[in-house]
Design a protein around this motif. Sequence first.
Motif, PDB file in Angstrom:
ATOM      1  N   LEU A  74      -7.349  -0.150  -0.226  1.00  0.00           N
ATOM      2  CA  LEU A  74      -6.889   1.060   0.462  1.00  0.00           C
ATOM      3  C   LEU A  74      -7.270   1.074   1.939  1.00  0.00           C
ATOM      4  O   LEU A  74      -6.591   1.703   2.745  1.00  0.00           O
ATOM      5  CB  LEU A  74      -7.429   2.308  -0.241  1.00  0.00           C
ATOM      6  CG  LEU A  74      -6.891   2.557  -1.653  1.00  0.00           C
ATOM      7  CD1 LEU A  74      -7.337   3.934  -2.155  1.00  0.00           C
ATOM      8  CD2 LEU A  74      -5.373   2.446  -1.698  1.00  0.00           C
ATOM      9  N   ALA A  75      -8.351   0.392   2.306  1.00  0.00           N
ATOM     10  CA  ALA A  75      -8.688   0.276   3.734  1.00  0.00           C
ATOM     11  C   ALA A  75      -7.579  -0.485   4.455  1.00  0.00           C
ATOM     12  O   ALA A  75      -7.229  -0.171   5.605  1.00  0.00           O
ATOM     13  CB  ALA A  75     -10.027  -0.427   3.908  1.00  0.00           C
ATOM     14  N   ILE A  96       0.133   8.675  -1.682  1.00  0.00           N
ATOM     15  CA  ILE A  96      -1.173   9.277  -1.368  1.00  0.00           C
ATOM     16  C   ILE A  96      -2.151   8.911  -2.490  1.00  0.00           C
ATOM     17  O   ILE A  96      -2.493   9.748  -3.330  1.00  0.00           O
ATOM     18  CB  ILE A  96      -1.084  10.810  -1.228  1.00  0.00           C
ATOM     19  CG1 ILE A  96       0.112  11.232  -0.389  1.00  0.00           C
ATOM     20  CG2 ILE A  96      -2.368  11.367  -0.609  1.00  0.00           C
ATOM     21  CD1 ILE A  96       0.327  12.739  -0.345  1.00  0.00           C
ATOM     22  N   PRO A  97      -2.629   7.672  -2.541  1.00  0.00           N
ATOM     23  CA  PRO A  97      -3.542   7.285  -3.618  1.00  0.00           C
ATOM     24  C   PRO A  97      -4.909   7.948  -3.513  1.00  0.00           C
ATOM     25  O   PRO A  97      -5.576   8.166  -4.524  1.00  0.00           O
ATOM     26  CB  PRO A  97      -3.648   5.763  -3.461  1.00  0.00           C
ATOM     27  CG  PRO A  97      -3.365   5.527  -2.012  1.00  0.00           C
ATOM     28  CD  PRO A  97      -2.328   6.542  -1.644  1.00  0.00           C
ATOM     29  N   THR A 121       2.404   8.672  -5.848  1.00  0.00           N
ATOM     30  CA  THR A 121       1.027   9.107  -6.038  1.00  0.00           C
ATOM     31  C   THR A 121       0.662  10.205  -5.049  1.00  0.00           C
ATOM     32  O   THR A 121       1.019  10.144  -3.881  1.00  0.00           O
ATOM     33  CB  THR A 121       0.063   7.920  -5.859  1.00  0.00           C
ATOM     34  OG1 THR A 121       0.436   6.895  -6.778  1.00  0.00           O
ATOM     35  CG2 THR A 121      -1.367   8.333  -6.122  1.00  0.00           C
ATOM     36  N   GLY A 122      -0.100  11.189  -5.547  1.00  0.00           N
ATOM     37  CA  GLY A 122      -0.438  12.355  -4.739  1.00  0.00           C
ATOM     38  C   GLY A 122       0.170  13.596  -5.375  1.00  0.00           C
ATOM     39  O   GLY A 122       0.958  13.513  -6.324  1.00  0.00           O
ATOM     40  N   VAL A 169      -6.825   8.112  -7.567  1.00  0.00           N
ATOM     41  CA  VAL A 169      -7.168   9.223  -8.442  1.00  0.00           C
ATOM     42  C   VAL A 169      -6.120   9.465  -9.515  1.00  0.00           C
ATOM     43  O   VAL A 169      -6.389  10.134 -10.521  1.00  0.00           O
ATOM     44  CB  VAL A 169      -7.373  10.518  -7.622  1.00  0.00           C
ATOM     45  CG1 VAL A 169      -8.570  10.383  -6.716  1.00  0.00           C
ATOM     46  CG2 VAL A 169      -6.117  10.861  -6.822  1.00  0.00           C
ATOM     47  N   ALA A 170      -4.921   8.918  -9.351  1.00  0.00           N
ATOM     48  CA  ALA A 170      -3.872   9.109 -10.349  1.00  0.00           C
ATOM     49  C   ALA A 170      -4.287   8.562 -11.705  1.00  0.00           C
ATOM     50  O   ALA A 170      -3.933   9.118 -12.750  1.00  0.00           O
ATOM     51  CB  ALA A 170      -2.575   8.443  -9.896  1.00  0.00           C
TER      52      ALA A 170
END
Length: 317
Positions: A74-75, A96-97, A121-122, A169-170
Amino acid sequence: MKSKFRTALLSAAFGAAALLGAVLPAHADGEKYVLIHHSPDSETFWNTVKNGASLASKEVGAEITFRNPPTGDLADMVRIIQQTAAEGPSGIIVTIPDADLVGGPIADAIAKGIPVVTMNTGTFEQSKELGALLHVGQPEYDAGKGAGEKAKAAGIKSFLCVNSLFPNVAGEQRCKGFADGLGVELGTQMIDSGTDATEIANRVKAYLSANPNTEAVLTLGPMTAIPTIQALKDNGLAGDIYFVTFDLTPDVSKAIKDGIIKFAVDQQPFLQGYLPVITLTNYIRYGVLPANSVLSGPGFVTKDNIGLVESLAGQYR
């Protein structure tokens, strides 16, 4: 008299058209969009998303580019969003993970005047807070809970959640929803499976060996479903343990037909690629926008209705 009336009518029409043209946003065909997602290259789910976005782009005469962190870092995704915003595309489509990580760069892109549609996602609320036009996706907790309720109705009381989506977070939302649907607490039955197929299969077999009373397995996508199919075949549980997965591929469809997977949760990834392109184009060219975000799922694909979608799995479904 008729000639004067016709002249007056035409003058009014041209005047209205000129006024309308003055208030509509200026545009030209050939918009350039970038779709950025969080998954590694090995995740085949995104092929269907890309098919949707590519078809929509062709239909409206726009260009679409796809970008993602090759390993799912994710970075790295943050850097991709920042670099894309610096290029100034016509619009960005993005997942939006983890809102804490990617939310800032997304908001910065919007602040630069780049229209953004979030997808997959999100949550709708996160998308709105960031200032995106709308969100196209599946409420992950609700999808998991719906799947858990179906499992509960079948008498299931315990399960293993094979989560390859950390730190997205999903994954936890799907597992927590499933647990709540069953009416049990989510704890150690959610494992971090990693993304390597062999490791996923080994971790599933190890968990089921240590917890022989497990009644169900939940996988969160084809990346974990396919190795889990093999793991269940290896330990003789294929077709006996209650197996649920998210998303469709030809392999998942076959497992449903064969009775290994009870059902798949379908979030319609084709729409997650297609609708953002259409939304951005209508907004840029005509200033029109749907009033609400779009629920693309969940739907449930079972042995009873797999015939309707199996020929399209991995391409349009």
